[in-house]
Scaffold this active site. Structure first.
Site, PDB file in Angstrom:
ATOM      1  N   HIS A  59      21.909 -33.863  87.473  1.00 17.89           N
ATOM      2  CA  HIS A  59      21.530 -35.270  87.543  1.00 17.89           C
ATOM      3  C   HIS A  59      22.299 -35.993  88.648  1.00 17.89           C
ATOM      4  O   HIS A  59      23.312 -35.497  89.147  1.00 17.89           O
ATOM      5  CB  HIS A  59      21.785 -35.944  86.198  1.00 17.89           C
ATOM      6  N   GLU A  61      24.247 -38.668  88.655  1.00 20.89           N
ATOM      7  CA  GLU A  61      25.628 -39.057  88.379  1.00 20.89           C
ATOM      8  C   GLU A  61      26.588 -37.883  88.590  1.00 20.89           C
ATOM      9  O   GLU A  61      27.642 -38.030  89.219  1.00 20.89           O
ATOM     10  CB  GLU A  61      25.759 -39.575  86.936  1.00 20.89           C
ATOM     11  N   CYS A  84      22.501 -40.140  80.964  1.00 24.81           N
ATOM     12  CA  CYS A  84      22.198 -39.413  79.732  1.00 24.81           C
ATOM     13  C   CYS A  84      23.468 -39.182  78.924  1.00 24.81           C
ATOM     14  O   CYS A  84      24.576 -39.053  79.461  1.00 24.81           O
ATOM     15  CB  CYS A  84      21.507 -38.090  80.042  1.00 24.81           C
ATOM     16  N   CYS A  93      25.819 -36.693  81.217  1.00 27.90           N
ATOM     17  CA  CYS A  93      26.472 -37.376  82.336  1.00 27.90           C
ATOM     18  C   CYS A  93      27.622 -38.251  81.843  1.00 27.90           C
ATOM     19  O   CYS A  93      28.587 -38.476  82.584  1.00 27.90           O
ATOM     20  CB  CYS A  93      25.457 -38.215  83.103  1.00 27.90           C
TER      21      CYS A  93
END
Length: 370
Positions: A59, A61, A84, A93
């Site tokens: 992801h 992040e 998330c 994350c």
């Protein structure tokens, strides 16, 4: 400067705008996951950026945290969508954010995924991380229209297009291209932004299209080809058939002869699907199947009949009408688009796209409920 009415500064907006640009650049390329942009700032200096990786993982992040060697204590993370907080294929994350010692997190909009929705704020806040939300909310919500639609409806977001001449012809035996180069580039941009593209076997057999993205350096992001072909009548000498494999092409059929099924199944993923009394596919069933297979953004490049059918059933979420400045004589070999009344009645929300399309015009019609 912040005010009592506006809790975010001008610099906050700049950083979130950058995060949104990062998200936009991966739109349609992140598989079943939304495209997210992330910017990390420390002492008024951008020290890292991140995007959702191609096909959705890692992801944004996590990528932003990995992309810098600086200590993140005292830094602020700007991210377009709520990070998330659940374990899936990758760790949450929120765990990476807590471990990194980031001091402040600003995310624009709350995720509607039930596994995430509203949980991130509590988790990060419990670790004494300052959390704020709502920065550029309207702008970012607009970007996530298709993602929110996917999540709520469990269907792909459907984009459609058709190109017509000045006198509304869509097919010419002697002149297949009726729009100019700028319009063609926009078509390829749409193909780049969608993970799948659908046509009927009639269009395939008539035009022998490639359905690929041919923008420079973006050819590898061509969409998966989807064909509606009840009796498996696709010409086997066509470009689509000759270049097909079980990963890049899917054909939906119903009544094909056994010999055709055996021949097609050897190299193409074929799926039997229901048809109605009019010998038409149940499009909703096909859309649900495509969603189950992982497709989230579908581009439909149909001819007159397929386009009218989709317009009539209000299947398109967005529909692009390309109108060329070329006028052709109406003779027997030419096909006229006669779906304007349906378009006008079913798609009230429209606007012209302003860009450098020469004498061509592109009108966007919108119809979605999210």
């Amino acid at each position: 400067m912040s005010t009592k009415k506006d809790k975010f500064s001008f610099k906050d907006r700049i950083y979130m705008d950058l995060a949104l640009d990062l998200a936009r650049s991966r739109e349609g390329l992140t598989g079943i996951n939304p495209s997210v942009g992330c910017v990390i700032v420390k002492n008024d200096k951008i020290i890292s950026i991140g995007q959702t990786s191609f096909n959705g993982r890692p992801h944004a992040e996590s990528n932003a945290i990995r992309n810098t060697s600086e200590h993140l204590n005292g830094s602020t993370m700007y991210v377009t969508l709520e990070p998330c907080s659940h374990y899936g294929v990758t760790p949450p994350c929120t765990s990476a954010i807590i471990k990194s010692k980031i001091s402040k997190v600003i995310y624009s909009v709350i995720d509607i995924d039930k596994r995430v929705k509203g949980k991130t704020f509590k988790i990060l806040n419990s670790q004494k991380i300052n959390v704020r939300t709502g920065l550029l909310k309207d702008k970012v919500n607009k970007f996530y229209t298709s993602y929110f639609f996917n999540r709520k409806k469990k269907l792909p977001f459907v984009n459609g297009k058709i190109a017509v001449t000045k006198n509304n012809l869509i097919y010419s035996k002697n002149k297949k291209r009726i729009t100019n180069l700028q319009s063609d580039k926009f078509t390829h941009l749409l193909r780049y932004k969608n993970d799948s593209i659908l046509i009927s076997y009639k269009t395939l057999n008539k035009d022998n299209p490639k359905l690929s993205c041919r923008l420079k350096n973006l050819q590898k992001f061509s969409p998966i080809r989807i064909v509606l072909d009840n009796k498996l009548e696709t010409i086997t000498k066509s470009y689509i058939f000759k270049t097909a494999n079980k990963k890049n092409t899917i054909i939906f059929y119903n009544e094909a002869e056994k010999s055709r099924i055996i021949k097609f199944k050897k190299k193409i993923k074929i799926i039997k699907s229901k048809i109605n009394k009019q010998k038409e596919f149940d499009i909703l069933i096909i859309l649900k199947k495509l969603y189950y297979l992982g497709f989230r953004n579908l581009l439909v490049e149909g001819g007159n009949d397929l386009t009218k059918n989709f317009l009539k059933k209000k299947i398109y979420n967005k529909f692009y009408l390309f109108k060329s400045s070329i006028k052709l004589p109406k003779i027997k070999e030419y096909k006229e688009f006669n779906g304007f009344n349906i378009l006008k009645n079913n798609y009230k929300n429209k606007k012209k796209i302003l860009s450098n399309f020469g004498k061509d015009t592109i009108t966007l019609y919108k119809n979605w409920d999210v």
